[in-house]
Write a protein that holds these residues in place. Structure first.
Motif, PDB file in Angstrom:
ATOM      1  N   SER A 204       8.664   4.050   1.735  1.00 26.33           N
ATOM      2  CA  SER A 204       8.425   2.812   1.826  1.00 26.33           C
ATOM      3  C   SER A 204       8.302   1.798   0.722  1.00 26.33           C
ATOM      4  O   SER A 204       8.503   0.633   0.469  1.00 26.33           O
ATOM      5  N   HIS A 205       8.164   2.500  -0.645  1.00 23.92           N
ATOM      6  CA  HIS A 205       8.438   1.585  -1.548  1.00 23.92           C
ATOM      7  C   HIS A 205       9.551   1.346  -2.171  1.00 23.92           C
ATOM      8  O   HIS A 205       9.089  -0.465  -1.883  1.00 23.92           O
ATOM      9  N   PRO A 206      10.577   1.651  -1.671  1.00 22.48           N
ATOM     10  CA  PRO A 206      11.608   0.568  -1.896  1.00 22.48           C
ATOM     11  C   PRO A 206      11.845  -0.416  -1.212  1.00 22.48           C
ATOM     12  O   PRO A 206      12.191  -1.858  -1.039  1.00 22.48           O
TER      13      PRO A 206
ATOM     14  N   LEU B  76       6.429   5.630 -12.104  1.00 21.43           N
ATOM     15  CA  LEU B  76       4.960   5.427 -11.999  1.00 21.43           C
ATOM     16  C   LEU B  76       3.935   5.705 -10.921  1.00 21.43           C
ATOM     17  O   LEU B  76       2.568   5.718 -10.982  1.00 21.43           O
ATOM     18  N   GLU B  77       4.567   5.209 -10.171  1.00 17.01           N
ATOM     19  CA  GLU B  77       3.507   4.469  -8.842  1.00 17.01           C
ATOM     20  C   GLU B  77       3.457   6.153  -7.793  1.00 17.01           C
ATOM     21  O   GLU B  77       2.909   5.944  -6.616  1.00 17.01           O
TER      22      GLU B  77
ATOM     23  N   GLY C  71       0.812  -1.126   0.264  1.00 16.44           N
ATOM     24  CA  GLY C  71       0.288  -0.095   0.166  1.00 16.44           C
ATOM     25  C   GLY C  71       1.114   1.492   0.594  1.00 16.44           C
ATOM     26  O   GLY C  71       1.939   1.256   0.470  1.00 16.44           O
ATOM     27  N   HIS C  72       0.230   2.207  -0.874  1.00 21.68           N
ATOM     28  CA  HIS C  72       1.028   3.251  -1.117  1.00 21.68           C
ATOM     29  C   HIS C  72      -0.240   4.577   0.200  1.00 21.68           C
ATOM     30  O   HIS C  72      -0.158   6.141  -0.391  1.00 21.68           O
ATOM     31  N   GLY C  73      -0.472   4.352   1.280  1.00 21.04           N
ATOM     32  CA  GLY C  73      -1.431   4.983   1.760  1.00 21.04           C
ATOM     33  C   GLY C  73      -0.195   6.451   2.066  1.00 21.04           C
ATOM     34  O   GLY C  73      -1.135   7.602   3.152  1.00 21.04           O
ATOM     35  N   ASP C  74       0.429   6.137   2.636  1.00 17.20           N
ATOM     36  CA  ASP C  74       1.890   7.738   2.734  1.00 17.20           C
ATOM     37  C   ASP C  74       1.446   7.963   1.729  1.00 17.20           C
ATOM     38  O   ASP C  74       1.693   7.858   0.383  1.00 17.20           O
ATOM     39  N   ASN C  75       1.603   9.469   2.569  1.00 19.59           N
ATOM     40  CA  ASN C  75       2.394  10.686   0.898  1.00 19.59           C
ATOM     41  C   ASN C  75       3.278  10.895   1.062  1.00 19.59           C
ATOM     42  O   ASN C  75       4.243  10.915   2.103  1.00 19.59           O
TER      43      ASN C  75
ATOM     44  N   GLY D  71      13.334   7.821 -12.342  1.00 24.07           N
ATOM     45  CA  GLY D  71      11.956   8.404 -11.151  1.00 24.07           C
ATOM     46  C   GLY D  71      11.970   9.372 -12.153  1.00 24.07           C
ATOM     47  O   GLY D  71      10.728  10.073 -12.226  1.00 24.07           O
ATOM     48  N   VAL D  72      12.732  10.184 -12.273  1.00 23.73           N
ATOM     49  CA  VAL D  72      12.308  11.675 -13.236  1.00 23.73           C
ATOM     50  C   VAL D  72      10.842  11.464 -14.416  1.00 23.73           C
ATOM     51  O   VAL D  72      10.050  11.715 -14.682  1.00 23.73           O
TER      52      VAL D  72
END
Length: 150
Positions: free
Chosen positions: A35-37, A132-133, A24-28, A77-78
């Motif tokens: 948290s993603h990687p 992209l995510e 989950g990507h609940g954090d901003n 990422g960019v």
């Protein structure tokens, strides 16, 4: 075939699905970027493998490989923020984990230019996936700071 072999085979067949796990990507912003990687097993394995592979090298490669990975991941990422999608993105990520794992297991010591080029290619796939995510309502730059820090 024994039950043990059947279960082992099933486990191996299910393993590739882990590469698509991005919890989950609940954090901003910053926390989502961190948290993603860390939460995505594919990205975590690649980062650890780059570090281990760099530790097996001599001279400038010890710093060049991790710095190349992080720098190129940021560029990717960019590009991902801009909507660029690489063909076979998830396959490229899975291939990078496999190739880096083999490089570590076999203690491969290629010329620095080849090692840097391979590391950059792998990092580009990971970076584009991060870009992209980007979670909704997140600043791309705080998110990028998070995945670079991770």
């Amino acid at each position: 075939m024994t039950l043990k072999r059947i279960l082992g085979t099933l486990a191996l067949l299910l393993t590739p699905a882990l590469a698509f796990a991005h919890p989950g990507h609940g954090d901003n912003g910053l926390m989502a970027g961190i948290s993603h990687p860390i939460g995505g097993l594919d990205h975590l394995l690649a980062m650890v493998a780059v570090g281990l592979w760099a530790a097996q090298q001599q001279g400038a490669a010890r710093w060049a490989l991790p710095c190349t990975f992080v720098g190129t991941m940021l560029i990717g990422g960019v590009l991902g923020f801009a909507g660029l999608n690489l063909p076979a993105l998830e396959s490229g990520i899975a291939a990078s984990v496999l190739a880096l794992g083999l490089a570590v297991a076999l203690a491969v010591r290629p010329p620095l230019s080849l090692a840097v080029a391979a590391t950059a290619l792998f990092a580009l796939f990971h970076g584009v996936a991060h870009g992209l995510e980007l979670p909704d309502m997140s600043s791309p730059w705080t998110y990028a700071a998070g995945f670079v820090a991770a």
